[in-house]
Design a protein around this motif. Structure first.
Motif, PDB file in Angstrom:
ATOM      1  N   GLY A 176     120.191  -5.845   6.249  1.00  0.00           N
ATOM      2  CA  GLY A 176     120.212  -4.914   5.241  1.00  0.00           C
ATOM      3  C   GLY A 176     119.275  -4.064   4.977  1.00  0.00           C
ATOM      4  N   MET A 177     119.514  -2.964   5.126  1.00  0.00           N
ATOM      5  CA  MET A 177     118.379  -1.842   4.660  1.00  0.00           C
ATOM      6  C   MET A 177     118.426  -0.761   3.526  1.00  0.00           C
ATOM      7  SD  MET A 177     117.176  -0.867   8.658  1.00  0.00           S
ATOM      8  CE  MET A 177     115.384  -0.290   7.930  1.00  0.00           C
ATOM      9  N   HIS A 178     117.609  -0.570   2.998  1.00  0.00           N
ATOM     10  CA  HIS A 178     117.320   0.402   1.836  1.00  0.00           C
ATOM     11  C   HIS A 178     116.483   1.575   2.099  1.00  0.00           C
ATOM     12  CE1 HIS A 178     117.640   1.919  -2.288  1.00  0.00           C
ATOM     13  NE2 HIS A 178     116.215   1.837  -2.207  1.00  0.00           N
ATOM     14  N   TRP A 179     116.772   2.695   1.655  1.00  0.00           N
ATOM     15  CA  TRP A 179     115.367   3.769   1.953  1.00  0.00           C
ATOM     16  C   TRP A 179     115.715   4.773   1.139  1.00  0.00           C
ATOM     17  CZ3 TRP A 179     118.054   5.054   7.209  1.00  0.00           C
ATOM     18  CH2 TRP A 179     118.584   6.159   7.137  1.00  0.00           C
ATOM     19  N   SER A 180     114.685   5.072   0.729  1.00  0.00           N
ATOM     20  CA  SER A 180     114.584   6.451  -0.302  1.00  0.00           C
ATOM     21  C   SER A 180     113.727   7.427   0.668  1.00  0.00           C
ATOM     22  CB  SER A 180     113.595   6.347  -1.639  1.00  0.00           C
ATOM     23  OG  SER A 180     113.362   7.329  -2.290  1.00  0.00           O
ATOM     24  N   CYS A 181     114.472   8.397   0.768  1.00  0.00           N
ATOM     25  CA  CYS A 181     113.754   9.785   1.372  1.00  0.00           C
ATOM     26  C   CYS A 181     113.581  10.830   0.800  1.00  0.00           C
ATOM     27  CB  CYS A 181     114.890   9.930   2.737  1.00  0.00           C
ATOM     28  SG  CYS A 181     114.253  11.293   3.772  1.00  0.00           S
ATOM     29  N   SER A 182     112.624  11.572   1.064  1.00  0.00           N
ATOM     30  CA  SER A 182     112.094  12.887   0.122  1.00  0.00           C
ATOM     31  C   SER A 182     111.554  13.836   1.086  1.00  0.00           C
ATOM     32  CB  SER A 182     111.347  12.497  -0.777  1.00  0.00           C
ATOM     33  OG  SER A 182     110.246  11.770  -0.431  1.00  0.00           O
ATOM     34  N   LYS A 183     111.590  15.092   0.766  1.00  0.00           N
ATOM     35  CA  LYS A 183     110.863  16.375   1.449  1.00  0.00           C
ATOM     36  C   LYS A 183     109.256  16.045   1.497  1.00  0.00           C
ATOM     37  CE  LYS A 183     110.738  20.085  -0.469  1.00  0.00           C
ATOM     38  NZ  LYS A 183     110.931  21.539  -1.118  1.00  0.00           N
ATOM     39  N   THR A 184     108.762  16.335   2.610  1.00  0.00           N
ATOM     40  CA  THR A 184     107.416  16.510   2.591  1.00  0.00           C
ATOM     41  C   THR A 184     106.993  17.725   3.448  1.00  0.00           C
ATOM     42  OG1 THR A 184     105.359  15.098   3.097  1.00  0.00           O
ATOM     43  CG2 THR A 184     107.229  14.844   4.703  1.00  0.00           C
ATOM     44  N   ALA A 185     105.914  18.123   3.357  1.00  0.00           N
ATOM     45  CA  ALA A 185     105.101  19.282   4.168  1.00  0.00           C
ATOM     46  C   ALA A 185     106.080  20.472   4.041  1.00  0.00           C
ATOM     47  CB  ALA A 185     104.966  18.731   5.605  1.00  0.00           C
ATOM     48  N   GLU A 186     106.412  20.755   2.787  1.00  0.00           N
ATOM     49  CA  GLU A 186     107.061  22.169   2.487  1.00  0.00           C
ATOM     50  C   GLU A 186     108.336  22.216   3.174  1.00  0.00           C
ATOM     51  OE1 GLU A 186     104.399  25.254   2.736  1.00  0.00           O
ATOM     52  OE2 GLU A 186     103.241  24.561   1.313  1.00  0.00           O
ATOM     53  N   GLY A 187     108.872  21.149   3.666  1.00  0.00           N
ATOM     54  CA  GLY A 187     110.217  21.158   4.361  1.00  0.00           C
ATOM     55  C   GLY A 187     110.345  20.961   5.732  1.00  0.00           C
ATOM     56  N   LEU A 188     108.988  20.803   6.228  1.00  0.00           N
ATOM     57  CA  LEU A 188     109.173  20.583   7.746  1.00  0.00           C
ATOM     58  C   LEU A 188     109.205  19.109   8.008  1.00  0.00           C
ATOM     59  CD1 LEU A 188     106.331  22.876   8.872  1.00  0.00           C
ATOM     60  CD2 LEU A 188     108.760  23.030   9.296  1.00  0.00           C
ATOM     61  N   GLY A 189     109.273  18.214   7.064  1.00  0.00           N
ATOM     62  CA  GLY A 189     109.262  16.854   7.285  1.00  0.00           C
ATOM     63  C   GLY A 189     110.033  16.004   6.391  1.00  0.00           C
ATOM     64  N   ALA A 190     110.342  14.818   6.594  1.00  0.00           N
ATOM     65  CA  ALA A 190     110.897  13.853   5.566  1.00  0.00           C
ATOM     66  C   ALA A 190     110.165  12.533   5.536  1.00  0.00           C
ATOM     67  CB  ALA A 190     112.172  13.638   6.206  1.00  0.00           C
ATOM     68  N   TYR A 191     110.119  12.083   4.593  1.00  0.00           N
ATOM     69  CA  TYR A 191     109.403  10.697   4.169  1.00  0.00           C
ATOM     70  C   TYR A 191     110.413   9.546   3.816  1.00  0.00           C
ATOM     71  CZ  TYR A 191     106.474   6.915   2.492  1.00  0.00           C
ATOM     72  OH  TYR A 191     106.130   5.738   2.256  1.00  0.00           O
TER      73      TYR A 191
ATOM     74  N   THR B 119     105.520  29.129   0.679  1.00  0.00           N
ATOM     75  CA  THR B 119     104.486  28.203   0.982  1.00  0.00           C
ATOM     76  C   THR B 119     103.590  28.110  -0.305  1.00  0.00           C
ATOM     77  OG1 THR B 119     103.107  29.832   1.842  1.00  0.00           O
ATOM     78  CG2 THR B 119     104.713  28.939   3.637  1.00  0.00           C
ATOM     79  N   SER B 120     102.766  27.076  -0.147  1.00  0.00           N
ATOM     80  CA  SER B 120     101.811  26.714  -1.402  1.00  0.00           C
ATOM     81  C   SER B 120     101.022  28.020  -1.837  1.00  0.00           C
ATOM     82  CB  SER B 120     100.660  25.763  -1.076  1.00  0.00           C
ATOM     83  OG  SER B 120     100.203  25.859   0.074  1.00  0.00           O
ATOM     84  N   ASN B 121     100.760  29.031  -0.955  1.00  0.00           N
ATOM     85  CA  ASN B 121     100.101  30.196  -1.419  1.00  0.00           C
ATOM     86  C   ASN B 121     100.951  31.415  -1.684  1.00  0.00           C
ATOM     87  OD1 ASN B 121     101.020  31.225   1.255  1.00  0.00           O
ATOM     88  ND2 ASN B 121      99.131  31.318   2.182  1.00  0.00           N
ATOM     89  N   GLY B 122     102.345  31.203  -1.795  1.00  0.00           N
ATOM     90  CA  GLY B 122     103.176  31.966  -2.303  1.00  0.00           C
ATOM     91  C   GLY B 122     103.964  33.081  -1.155  1.00  0.00           C
ATOM     92  N   GLN B 123     103.354  32.928  -0.060  1.00  0.00           N
ATOM     93  CA  GLN B 123     104.019  33.535   1.240  1.00  0.00           C
ATOM     94  C   GLN B 123     105.277  33.023   1.623  1.00  0.00           C
ATOM     95  OE1 GLN B 123     101.129  33.788   4.355  1.00  0.00           O
ATOM     96  NE2 GLN B 123      99.634  35.032   3.141  1.00  0.00           N
ATOM     97  N   GLN B 124     106.230  33.676   1.881  1.00  0.00           N
ATOM     98  CA  GLN B 124     107.419  33.382   2.542  1.00  0.00           C
ATOM     99  C   GLN B 124     107.296  32.679   4.090  1.00  0.00           C
ATOM    100  OE1 GLN B 124     110.753  36.237   2.472  1.00  0.00           O
ATOM    101  NE2 GLN B 124     111.274  35.357   0.757  1.00  0.00           N
ATOM    102  N   LYS B 125     107.817  31.630   4.406  1.00  0.00           N
ATOM    103  CA  LYS B 125     107.960  31.024   5.479  1.00  0.00           C
ATOM    104  C   LYS B 125     109.225  30.550   6.225  1.00  0.00           C
ATOM    105  CE  LYS B 125     106.323  26.517   6.963  1.00  0.00           C
ATOM    106  NZ  LYS B 125     105.623  25.317   6.369  1.00  0.00           N
ATOM    107  N   GLU B 126     109.588  30.896   7.296  1.00  0.00           N
ATOM    108  CA  GLU B 126     110.841  30.539   7.949  1.00  0.00           C
ATOM    109  C   GLU B 126     111.044  29.206   8.332  1.00  0.00           C
ATOM    110  OE1 GLU B 126     113.402  33.037   7.841  1.00  0.00           O
ATOM    111  OE2 GLU B 126     112.233  34.318   7.036  1.00  0.00           O
ATOM    112  N   LEU B 127     111.939  28.503   7.948  1.00  0.00           N
ATOM    113  CA  LEU B 127     112.136  27.073   8.461  1.00  0.00           C
ATOM    114  C   LEU B 127     113.186  27.072   9.408  1.00  0.00           C
ATOM    115  CD1 LEU B 127     111.993  25.041   5.027  1.00  0.00           C
ATOM    116  CD2 LEU B 127     110.253  25.416   6.823  1.00  0.00           C
ATOM    117  N   PRO B 128     112.989  26.502  10.701  1.00  0.00           N
ATOM    118  CA  PRO B 128     114.078  26.657  11.721  1.00  0.00           C
ATOM    119  C   PRO B 128     115.302  25.490  11.334  1.00  0.00           C
ATOM    120  CG  PRO B 128     112.029  25.469  12.225  1.00  0.00           C
ATOM    121  CD  PRO B 128     111.633  25.872  10.933  1.00  0.00           C
ATOM    122  N   GLU B 129     116.301  25.702  12.046  1.00  0.00           N
ATOM    123  CA  GLU B 129     117.372  24.710  11.747  1.00  0.00           C
ATOM    124  C   GLU B 129     117.223  23.302  12.060  1.00  0.00           C
ATOM    125  OE1 GLU B 129     122.202  24.226  12.894  1.00  0.00           O
ATOM    126  OE2 GLU B 129     120.874  25.681  14.199  1.00  0.00           O
TER     127      GLU B 129
END
Length: 167
Positions: A45-60, A7-17
């Protein structure tokens, strides 16, 4: 499957599947959709660029679509995992409205989300199924109904063009 991340404070965080599965969307995708509405069919026609957000809990998703007769429009989508109810929430904003879908992973390759509301006294339901056929190909199916009447149907394929953001 749980994966440790910092996480941003250096602690480990578990991400669910369910959150990890969102990583399949990361990257730059191009697609063509067939939209059937009121007996008329359009190719969009559609185009998207998707990236990680919220330390992996989301996608933008930064999305552009090209609709014949309407031109290009921009959309924004944010998908994320809610640990309270273990569901995926998908927020979609376009030039007509803002919509909140919620759903779950049917399999690690198949996300199903749904929007429910009432319009003109009838129940409006939009169901979207996103099915990864491979790491580079995504099938999209959407069905909108108002009461017992089908309003629109969308089907198409997206292809991954660049996966540099898959981390």
């Amino acid at each position: 499957i749980l994966l440790a991340t910092l996480t941003s404070n250096g602690q480990q965080k578990e991400l669910p599947e369910a959150a990890l599965n969102l990583r399949q969307f990361y990257g730059i995708w191009d697609g063509n959709l067939t939209v059937t509405e009121e007996g008329k069919t359009l190719n969009v026609g559609m185009h998207w660029s998707c990236s990680k957000t919220a330390e992996g809990l989301g996608a933008y998703f930064n999305t552009t679509r090209d609709v014949p007769g309407e031109g290009k429009t921009e959309l924004a989508n944010l998908a994320g995992y809610d640990s309270g109810d273990s569901l995926i929430y998908w927020f979609a904003v376009d030039n007509q409205s803002a919509t909140v879908y919620k759903g779950k992973w049917v399999t690690p390759e198949h996300l199903s989300v749904e929007y429910n509301t009432f319009r003109h006294g009838n129940k409006l339901v939009e169901t979207i199924n996103l099915i990864f056929k491979s790491k580079e190909e995504l099938e999209v199916k959407m069905l909108s109904t108002l009461g017992d009447k089908e309003l629109s149907k969308v089907e198409g394929l997206f292809h991954l063009k660049n996966d540099k953001s898959k981390k």
